[in-house]
Design a protein around this motif. Structure first.
Motif, PDB file in Angstrom:
ATOM      1  N   UNK A  19       2.422   7.234  -6.698  1.00 32.15           N
ATOM      2  CA  UNK A  19       1.346   7.904  -7.159  1.00 32.15           C
ATOM      3  C   UNK A  19       1.867   9.286  -6.633  1.00 32.15           C
ATOM      4  N   UNK A  20       2.399   9.320  -5.359  1.00 32.52           N
ATOM      5  CA  UNK A  20       2.687  10.737  -4.923  1.00 32.52           C
ATOM      6  C   UNK A  20       3.884  11.501  -5.538  1.00 32.52           C
ATOM      7  N   UNK A  33       2.720  -3.076 -12.175  1.00 29.73           N
ATOM      8  CA  UNK A  33       1.719  -1.887 -12.799  1.00 29.73           C
ATOM      9  C   UNK A  33       2.586  -1.543 -14.206  1.00 29.73           C
ATOM     10  N   UNK A  34       3.355  -2.451 -14.702  1.00 29.95           N
ATOM     11  CA  UNK A  34       3.799  -2.039 -16.117  1.00 29.95           C
ATOM     12  C   UNK A  34       4.566  -0.899 -16.178  1.00 29.95           C
ATOM     13  N   UNK A  35       5.296  -0.581 -15.101  1.00 28.21           N
ATOM     14  CA  UNK A  35       6.318   0.598 -15.361  1.00 28.21           C
ATOM     15  C   UNK A  35       7.421   0.402 -16.431  1.00 28.21           C
ATOM     16  N   UNK A  36       7.510   1.328 -17.247  1.00 31.85           N
ATOM     17  CA  UNK A  36       8.407   1.017 -18.322  1.00 31.85           C
ATOM     18  C   UNK A  36       9.720   0.245 -17.730  1.00 31.85           C
ATOM     19  N   UNK A  76       0.766  -1.187   0.030  1.00 31.35           N
ATOM     20  CA  UNK A  76       0.209   0.294  -0.121  1.00 31.35           C
ATOM     21  C   UNK A  76       0.887   1.482  -0.009  1.00 31.35           C
ATOM     22  N   UNK A  77       1.852   1.269   0.903  1.00 33.67           N
ATOM     23  CA  UNK A  77       2.744   2.513   0.975  1.00 33.67           C
ATOM     24  C   UNK A  77       3.518   2.711  -0.570  1.00 33.67           C
ATOM     25  N   UNK A  78       3.905   1.424  -1.130  1.00 32.83           N
ATOM     26  CA  UNK A  78       4.647   1.442  -2.466  1.00 32.83           C
ATOM     27  C   UNK A  78       4.031   2.136  -3.384  1.00 32.83           C
ATOM     28  N   UNK A  79       2.467   1.726  -3.502  1.00 28.24           N
ATOM     29  CA  UNK A  79       1.443   2.330  -4.532  1.00 28.24           C
ATOM     30  C   UNK A  79       1.416   3.816  -4.253  1.00 28.24           C
TER      31      UNK A  79
END
Length: 222
Positions: free
Chosen positions: A121-122, A149-152, A114-117
């Motif tokens: 986002x932040x 999340x498919x980060x490049x 949750x903190x990683x997400x």
């Protein structure tokens, strides 16, 4: 059994104790622990920060005690373990990170996710990938989460290398610098490591307080 034979019996390794890990495995242990902590979800409990700092302390020439490490070997092992671990975690996430997280019953792991997400986002991908290196548990979860999340891949690789280099080299050299400037600092190893652990948990505590504050504010407005 004689006293000499008792002394020859190897003692169990304490995976949560940086000194025990280094005494048993040396520089190789650093690479393995950092790989597991940053690449495998099961490694979220491992002591990355204190391990790096302690390894730096024990690399100072003339350090007393049973363990003495080579600074170049420590730096190489730390960098290799941290970079390969993060990249492995990312590819694990690409192939099913969400499923692995869903199956885990570890509360700390889900809190870390949750903190990683929130970090992603932040702060955006680049800053979050670098900052996560300095937050226990989050640095374990963010890598597979970035993959899920498919980060490049190119963006992730560049910034995980930047974050991994800064994190490992800074902590090792901080330990080395303290050991070089304070005579017989290894005598105070346990309290020093305790301070490092506490300091490493400050970002985690700050993020928890911020998250709770946001939830409270949202509850007041609802």
């Amino acid at each position: 059994m004689s006293v000499s034979s008792l002394a020859a019996v190897p003692q169990a390794v304490n995976l949560l104790d940086a000194g025990s890990l280094l005494a048993t495995f040396g520089a190789l242990g650093i690479a393995v622990v950092l790989f597991a902590e940053t690449g495998l979800l099961v490694g979220f409990f491992l002591p990355g920060d204190s391990l790096l700092f302690t390894a730096g302390l024990l690399s100072v020439p003339g350090t007393h005690g049973a363990v003495h490490l080579s600074l170049p070997q420590v730096l190489i092992a730390a960098v290799v373990g941290a970079l390969l671990g993060a990249q492995t975690g990312y590819w694990i996430g690409r192939r099913g990170g969400r499923t692995l997280l869903a199956r885990s019953r570890a509360k700390r792991l889900h809190e870390g996710a949750a903190r990683a997400e929130e970090l992603l986002e932040r702060y955006g991908h680049a800053r979050a990938i670098v900052l996560a290196r300095f937050v226990p548990v989050v640095r374990t979860v963010l890598n597979p989460l970035a993959g899920a999340l498919n980060v490049p891949a190119r963006l992730f690789t560049i910034w995980q290398i930047v974050g991994g280099l800064v994190w490992t080299v800074a902590l090792v050299l901080a330990g080395y610098g303290l050991g070089s400037s304070v005579p017989n600092v290894d005598r105070y190893l346990l309290p020093i490591v305790a301070v490092v652990v506490i300091v490493s948990l400050i970002p985690l505590a700050a993020e928890l307080m911020r998250s709770r504050g946001c939830r409270t504010a949202e509850g007041d407005h609802s």
